[in-house]
Design an enzyme around this catalytic site. Structure first.
Site, PDB file in Angstrom:
ATOM      1  N   GLU A  35       0.870  -1.175   0.000  1.00 32.73           N
ATOM      2  CA  GLU A  35       0.000   0.000   0.000  1.00 32.73           C
ATOM      3  C   GLU A  35       0.910   1.229   0.000  1.00 32.73           C
ATOM      4  O   GLU A  35       1.817   1.325   0.835  1.00 32.73           O
ATOM      5  CB  GLU A  35      -0.884  -0.003   1.235  1.00 32.73           C
ATOM      6  CG  GLU A  35      -1.851  -1.166   1.303  1.00 32.73           C
ATOM      7  CD  GLU A  35      -2.641  -1.175   2.599  1.00 32.73           C
ATOM      8  OE1 GLU A  35      -3.473  -0.275   2.783  1.00 32.73           O
ATOM      9  OE2 GLU A  35      -2.421  -2.081   3.422  1.00 32.73           O
ATOM     10  N   ARG A 262       5.479 -12.951   9.808  1.00 37.11           N
ATOM     11  CA  ARG A 262       6.106 -11.672   9.499  1.00 37.11           C
ATOM     12  C   ARG A 262       7.472 -11.588  10.183  1.00 37.11           C
ATOM     13  O   ARG A 262       7.784 -12.376  11.087  1.00 37.11           O
ATOM     14  CB  ARG A 262       5.220 -10.515   9.948  1.00 37.11           C
ATOM     15  CG  ARG A 262       4.979 -10.454  11.447  1.00 37.11           C
ATOM     16  CD  ARG A 262       4.100  -9.272  11.817  1.00 37.11           C
ATOM     17  NE  ARG A 262       4.776  -8.013  11.536  1.00 37.11           N
ATOM     18  CZ  ARG A 262       4.162  -6.838  11.493  1.00 37.11           C
ATOM     19  NH1 ARG A 262       2.851  -6.758  11.683  1.00 37.11           N
ATOM     20  NH2 ARG A 262       4.841  -5.738  11.247  1.00 37.11           N
ATOM     21  N   LYS A 272       3.995   1.241  10.143  1.00 39.39           N
ATOM     22  CA  LYS A 272       4.097   2.495   9.388  1.00 39.39           C
ATOM     23  C   LYS A 272       3.522   3.664  10.178  1.00 39.39           C
ATOM     24  O   LYS A 272       4.072   4.767  10.158  1.00 39.39           O
ATOM     25  CB  LYS A 272       3.369   2.369   8.050  1.00 39.39           C
ATOM     26  CG  LYS A 272       4.056   1.506   7.018  1.00 39.39           C
ATOM     27  CD  LYS A 272       3.250   1.527   5.722  1.00 39.39           C
ATOM     28  CE  LYS A 272       3.822   0.607   4.673  1.00 39.39           C
ATOM     29  NZ  LYS A 272       2.981   0.583   3.458  1.00 39.39           N
TER      30      LYS A 272
END
Length: 553
Positions: A35, A262, A272
């Site tokens: 994104e 992850r 983020k």
């Protein structure tokens, strides 16, 4: 495209191998779908290496770069450009043109209409608070929206008018009609479209309704012919919705979503939102601050792309959540730079040395190898004259036998130069040493003294007449706690010495040092010229990593 070494087998490769052996697929198609709402970090590097690496390892396979750009309020074209640069820098090339989910907005809208026509979606007018109330909790079922059974024709009309911009933000939304009693909260009639009057970096003002990520992602995968849609474990409970959407629209391709763990790294934030907060609070300067775990920050700090690829290879791909030691990443960086980093000399805390028996009108041009173990790197020239700078920590007026550097009345070798002996110190009114007067032995250049005396210590230096002043930024880890994301107060977890600035000197040859290319400053660490601030008139060097792990033990 960079060819990476074949990685060890893992559960994803086993699935792919089986799919190829059974003929389910003739080749594989992966994608990396960030994104564009921030810069990529070390966690994304793992996903990049996995998705692009698989495409490299299997014949006739490919990996797309696709921006899942469904939220114009948080996205920006600058993020798009930065992500492209990061992927290229890591050594990968995407298949064909760059893809955007926004390229498929017309198709996504058509599939949403199809769901409404098939009584699989409806326009809902609950507000945000009501929607949360109706959804229920993890321990209690949700309840149907009062708009769930509105006529299909009415939902179609309202959805078309939503697209035309007739309604205010938050007044209506399109929801999938699935199961409000599902134990999986993602399946309780999730929102698939919302009204948002916002300028989009790709589609400008063509749309005022935007699809939600979970609706968009699976359809984008299918449109692109993705065979294996790889994502991290937090998307595991999204998979039923991923499969439901594809099963209820008229699209042939049915990608398989596979989740892996992850990357959690000690002393590091990878949110983020939280990274952006560090910037907004001026704790760091930007996304590419060398203390940030972003790919651009690590690149600016001097981390080699090959070291990041090697790190991602070593940590492997599993379904088990774990936290990787930061020292493992730094070890990969050191190993790469030990083999590939040219040598140079820099003095970060200088004190002047005057060689009293050296001709003050003479400057020699000494020669030193660019790398002691790699002759292909060639050699470098070191000007040498009567006045030099050494590091203040490399001299003591008195010291025990364990101290291997310069001591008053004793000798030491200057790296790639002569043996000198400290004869006298000059101090200022405060008692600080300003000069060290030494003598040198002209017969000791490049060899041990011939008179049998032992010189055990070797120190680095720069010539005072031909050196270049430089600023040195000594970076350490940004946080003092292993898991800063869990800290009650993130400010209390910050390392107050994450950046220490020193003023010193470097070899003359480093005036043209290539930005982001690390050198080993002998006995000091690995450093690179800063890509943003360093100029020929004002040299700035970032410490990439220390020569050894100073945090060990």
């Amino acid at each position: 495209m960079t060819q990476v070494e074949t990685a060890p087998s893992n559960f994803i490769r086993n699935i792919i191998d089986s799919d190829l052996e059974t003929g389910k697929h003739q080749a594989i198609q992966t994608r990396f779908p960030p994104e564009p709402n921030g810069y990529l970090h070390i966690g994304h590097a793992k996903s990049i290496c996995l998705n692009f690496g698989l495409a490299l390892d299997y014949p006739q396979s490919a990996c797309n770069l696709r921006f899942d750009d469904t939220n114009p309020l948080k996205e920006d074209a600058d993020y798009v450009a930065a992500i492209e640069e990061d992927v290229r820098w890591l050594g990968f090339k995407w298949a064909g043109d760059i893809h955007y989910s926004s390229n498929y907005f017309d198709q996504l809208y058509a599939y949403a209409v199809e769901l409404i026509e098939n009584n699989k979606a409806y326009v809902c007018e609950l507000n945000a608070e009501q929607t949360r109330e109706y959804r229920g909790t993890l321990t209690s079922a949700g309840k149907d929206s009062p708009f769930r059974d509105r006529p299909t024709a009415e939902s179609l009309d309202l959805f078309a008018r939503m697209r035309a911009g007739e309604f205010a933000e938050g007044s209506m939304m399109l929801r999938a009609k699935i199961d409000m009693t599902s134990p999986n909260m993602k399946m309780r009639d999730p929102v698939i479209y919302r009204i948002r009057f916002a300028h989009h970096h790709q589609t400008a003002d063509q749309w005022c309704i935007y699809p939600m990520y979970d609706f968009t992602h699976c359809i984008s995968d299918a449109i692109e012919g993705i065979t294996h849609s790889l994502c991290t474990l937090e998307f595991e409970d999204h998979r039923p919705l991923y499969d439901w959407v594809l099963a209820n629209i008229s699209i042939e391709c049915k990608p398989r979503q596979i989740e892996f763990s992850r990357l959690n790294l000690q002393y590091t934030l990878t949110s983020k939102r939280k990274l952006n907060a560090l910037i907004e609070e001026n704790i760091v300067t930007a996304w590419n601050d060398p203390r940030m775990p972003t790919i651009s920050g690590m690149r600016r700090r001097g981390y080699p792309a090959a070291a990041l690829r090697e790190f991602c290879k070593r940590i492997g791909v599993t379904k088990q959540e774990n936290t990787v030691e930061l020292a493992s990443l730094e070890a990969c960086v050191r190993e790469d730079l030990e083999a590939n980093g040219p040598r140079a000399m820099a003095v970060l805390d200088p004190v002047k040395v005057i060689i009293t028996n050296y001709d003050q009108n003479t400057t020699e041009q000494l020669t030193a190898p660019a790398h002691p173990k790699d002759e292909s790197m060639g050699s470098r020239t070191l000007p040498f004259s009567r006045e030099l700078f050494i590091d203040r920590a490399d001299f003591r007026e008195e010291a025990n036998k364990k101290y291997k550097r310069l001591v008053l009345g004793k000798e030491v070798r200057l790296r790639n130069a002569y043996v000198i002996k400290a004869e006298q110190v000059i101090k200022d009114e405060s008692g600080n040493i300003t000069e060290i007067h030494c003598s040198y032995d002209p017969e000791t250049l490049g060899k041990n003294p011939s008179d049998g005396r032992k010189v055990k210590g070797v120190i680095h230096w720069v010539d005072a007449a031909s050196n270049k002043p430089a600023e040195f930024r000594i970076y350490e880890r940004l946080f003092l706690v292993e898991n800063p994301a869990a800290a009650e107060d993130i400010h209390q977890a910050l390392n107050p010495e994450s950046l220490v600035v020193k003023q010193g000197f470097v070899e003359l040859g480093l005036v043209d040092a290539q930005a982001e290319k690390s050198y080993q400053f002998e006995r000091e660490g690995y450093f690179c010229a800063d890509s943003k601030d360093s100029t020929a008139e004002h040299l700035v060097f970032n410490r990439t990593v220390a020569l050894r792990d100073s945090w060990a033990g």
